[in-house]
Design an enzyme around this catalytic site. Structure first.
Site, PDB file in Angstrom:
ATOM      1  N   PRO A 267       0.823  -1.211   0.000  1.00 35.27           N
ATOM      2  CA  PRO A 267       0.000   0.000   0.000  1.00 35.27           C
ATOM      3  C   PRO A 267       0.858   1.263   0.000  1.00 35.27           C
ATOM      4  O   PRO A 267       1.902   1.311   0.657  1.00 35.27           O
ATOM      5  CB  PRO A 267      -0.826  -0.128   1.282  1.00 35.27           C
ATOM      6  N   ARG A 268       0.416   2.246  -0.755  1.00 36.22           N
ATOM      7  CA  ARG A 268       1.181   3.484  -0.915  1.00 36.22           C
ATOM      8  C   ARG A 268       1.041   4.384   0.300  1.00 36.22           C
ATOM      9  O   ARG A 268       0.016   4.438   0.953  1.00 36.22           O
ATOM     10  CB  ARG A 268       0.674   4.236  -2.157  1.00 36.22           C
ATOM     11  N   GLN A 269       2.137   5.101   0.590  1.00 36.32           N
ATOM     12  CA  GLN A 269       2.133   6.214   1.543  1.00 36.32           C
ATOM     13  C   GLN A 269       1.730   5.813   2.969  1.00 36.32           C
ATOM     14  O   GLN A 269       1.137   6.607   3.687  1.00 36.32           O
ATOM     15  CB  GLN A 269       1.226   7.343   1.029  1.00 36.32           C
ATOM     16  N   GLY A 271       4.231   4.048   4.871  1.00 38.91           N
ATOM     17  CA  GLY A 271       5.486   3.779   5.544  1.00 38.91           C
ATOM     18  C   GLY A 271       5.869   2.323   5.655  1.00 38.91           C
ATOM     19  O   GLY A 271       6.432   1.897   6.670  1.00 38.91           O
ATOM     20  N   LEU A 272       5.615   1.522   4.594  1.00 38.68           N
ATOM     21  CA  LEU A 272       5.980   0.098   4.607  1.00 38.68           C
ATOM     22  C   LEU A 272       7.107  -0.214   3.622  1.00 38.68           C
ATOM     23  O   LEU A 272       7.309  -1.362   3.243  1.00 38.68           O
ATOM     24  CB  LEU A 272       4.754  -0.768   4.297  1.00 38.68           C
ATOM     25  N   GLY A 274       7.586   0.701   0.386  1.00 35.21           N
ATOM     26  CA  GLY A 274       7.178   0.287  -0.956  1.00 35.21           C
ATOM     27  C   GLY A 274       8.132   0.731  -2.045  1.00 35.21           C
ATOM     28  O   GLY A 274       8.421  -0.028  -2.978  1.00 35.21           O
ATOM     29  N   SER A 276      11.451   1.468  -1.795  1.00 28.61           N
ATOM     30  CA  SER A 276      12.727   0.753  -1.746  1.00 28.61           C
ATOM     31  C   SER A 276      12.567  -0.708  -2.143  1.00 28.61           C
ATOM     32  O   SER A 276      13.515  -1.323  -2.643  1.00 28.61           O
ATOM     33  CB  SER A 276      13.351   0.853  -0.348  1.00 28.61           C
ATOM     34  N   ALA A 277      11.367  -1.274  -1.965  1.00 23.79           N
ATOM     35  CA  ALA A 277      11.141  -2.661  -2.390  1.00 23.79           C
ATOM     36  C   ALA A 277      11.237  -2.781  -3.911  1.00 23.79           C
ATOM     37  O   ALA A 277      11.807  -3.744  -4.437  1.00 23.79           O
ATOM     38  CB  ALA A 277       9.782  -3.149  -1.905  1.00 23.79           C
ATOM     39  N   ASP A 322      15.269   0.351   6.041  1.00 20.77           N
ATOM     40  CA  ASP A 322      14.430  -0.387   5.096  1.00 20.77           C
ATOM     41  C   ASP A 322      15.278  -1.130   4.070  1.00 20.77           C
ATOM     42  O   ASP A 322      14.994  -2.273   3.710  1.00 20.77           O
ATOM     43  CB  ASP A 322      13.478   0.563   4.366  1.00 20.77           C
TER      44      ASP A 322
END
Length: 500
Positions: A267-269, A271-272, A274, A276-277, A322
């Protein structure tokens, strides 16, 4: 330029101009090398020891006995010499009258080890084939075989995946010489596929990089929720930085083109990690495609590379946590001590045991704001030496060490207590206004059910540890009624995956 007659270069892929550019950028001679395959013995080749920082060849060992050197870098008869250095050949021949000593291997051994002439190394990971002692007919046959193989059998698509992460302790101190513990999770991932092609193509994602809209209202709704920056820029920036890195590190890339496409369910925005993944998965594909090994781009440096793609190329506010956990994968303890970072450019990264982990949960806002602004002005306050912020970052590091001990002892009540302390410390530094009502609402909701809770990233989501599993169903319903997405975390354990 000297090239052995038994070296077959794929003419459509081999980029000799790249070799010449690197040679001209260095104040010395150039020797080409490759990394020995697992079955090859070092005593059958000329072995070079290359400084990873300057790329200077520190020692040349002609067919050394086993155990003499740990290097697996083998020199091939592919050299570039400056005009001013040619007299060394005559001098070598005068000093070595025995015909058995008059080989290129012995010449470079003498030039580098005895004469201390600066010679630099460049790696050829792909694009050539050593075919041994052959005649012209054999050479022609090999060339025809190699060319038809390239035309008829393009390489198979390469697909790589990187996972979202949750910061379990210490964040956001990774950007402030602190310590953190983070874990990769299989719930959310980014996947990149690379396919060999005639030209280099970056394919836009139909949802994340839209170019067609049903209406102005549709455009407004998508832009408001997703923003204007999809994943395509991440692919392009990674490719640009990868080429730059290889050029600077003396790694010659073959002239093979490819098509890149990506997919993600992170999910965007919220802080998970996304962004850098996607960068991490792209880098994995490029390394496989060009045969770049862990020795060429070690894990700690790889994490720095991914961070630099985002900060230097795309000006994304980010820290190392991250990128480290997405490179190492699993549950990782990270120490970003200033002395370590200044001395070697990276911290201490230690994978932790993932057996018998407690049940973590994750919830995130259904309609989040931009998580990047959650960082606020804390960095500037830290740079200014404000005691409140400096001491807070030290406290984050202390909490992380205590959490590491809790993981090792499997003391989950203590870990839950530390997670709550982590959030309260963050709250005191960043303030409620900066954290925002959405994050505070989720924290408050979790605490109503007796669960430990903290932010796993920069904002928009919360991660929790509930010591009473029976209350999880009730808590999930409460989060969903509040407009949040709730799920139980499935950790990604690389040791289990590799074993399977």
């Amino acid at each position: 330029m000297v090239i052995a007659g038994d070296m077959l270069c794929a003419d459509q892929n081999f980029d000799i101009a790249q070799v010449i550019r690197f040679f001209r950028s260095k104040p010395g001679e150039l020797a080409i090398y490759y990394e020995l395959e697992s079955g090859e013995k070092s005593y059958t080749r000329g072995i070079v020891e290359v400084c990873p920082n300057t790329h200077r060849v520190m020692q040349f060992l002609e067919k050394p006995q086993e155990g003499i050197t740990a290097s697996r870098l083998a020199s091939v008869v592919f050299y570039c010499l400056r005009k001013d250095s040619l007299p060394y050949i005559s001098e070598f021949l005068i000093q070595h009258l025995d015909v058995n000593d008059r080989t290129f291997g012995k010449f470079w051994e003498w030039l580098i080890n005895e004469e201390k002439v600066p010679v630099y190394g460049m790696k050829l990971p792909t694009g050539f084939q050593l075919i041994g002692q052959v005649g012209l007919s054999d050479y022609t046959k090999w060339l025809a075989h190699y060319s038809s193989k390239q035309q008829l059998s393009p390489s198979k698509p390469i697909t790589c995946r990187s996972y979202a992460r949750v910061g379990l302790m210490g964040n956001p101190s990774d950007g402030f010489n602190g310590k953190t513990i983070a874990m990769s999770i299989t719930n959310f991932w980014a996947e990149v596929t690379l396919m060999e092609s005639q030209t280099l193509v970056l394919l836009p994602h139909p949802l994340n990089d839209p170019t067609e809209f049903g209406s102005m209202q549709d455009l407004f709704r998508i832009s408001r929720k997703e923003g204007y920056l999809g994943g395509l820029r991440l692919l392009q920036a990674t490719c640009k930085k990868f080429y730059q890195f290889c050029s600077e590190q003396g790694i010659a890339l073959s002239k093979q083109n490819f098509t890149l496409k990506y997919d993600t369910n992170i999910p965007r925005q919220v802080g998970l990690a996304g962004s850098s993944a996607i960068v991490s998965a792209t880098l994995k594909c490029l390394m496989k495609f060009y045969n770049i090994t862990d020795n060429d781009l070690p894990k700690p440096i790889r994490a720095n590379f991914i961070l630099n793609v985002e900060t230097d190329e795309l000006f994304i506010t980010a820290g190392l946590q991250d990128r480290v956990v997405q490179v190492y994968e699993g549950l990782v303890y990270m120490d970003f001590n200033k002395q370590l970072m200044d001395k070697r450019g990276y911290g201490e990264y230690i994978p932790l045991d993932m057996s018998e982990l407690p049940l973590f949960w994750l919830a995130y806002l259904g309609d989040p704001s931009d998580s990047g602004r959650i960082h606020s002005n804390v960095r500037q306050r830290w740079l200014n030496g404000e005691s409140t912020v400096v001491e807070a970052m030290k406290s984050f590091a202390e909490l992380t060490d205590q959490a590491r001990a809790a993981f090792q002892c499997k003391d989950w009540p203590r870990l839950a207590q530390l997670m709550d302390e982590n959030f309260e410390l963050r709250r005191s530094v960043y303030t409620d206004d900066c954290l925002g009502p959405g994050n505070l609402k989720m924290v408050q909701l979790a605490r109503q059910f007796g669960s430990a809770v903290k932010l796993p990233g920069s904002g928009g989501a919360v991660v929790g540890l509930c010591m009473d599993p029976e209350r999880l169903v009730e808590m999930k319903r409460a989060f969903q009624e509040a407009g949040c997405v709730f799920c139980l975390i499935v950790p990604y354990d690389p040791s289990v995956q590799s074993h399977n």
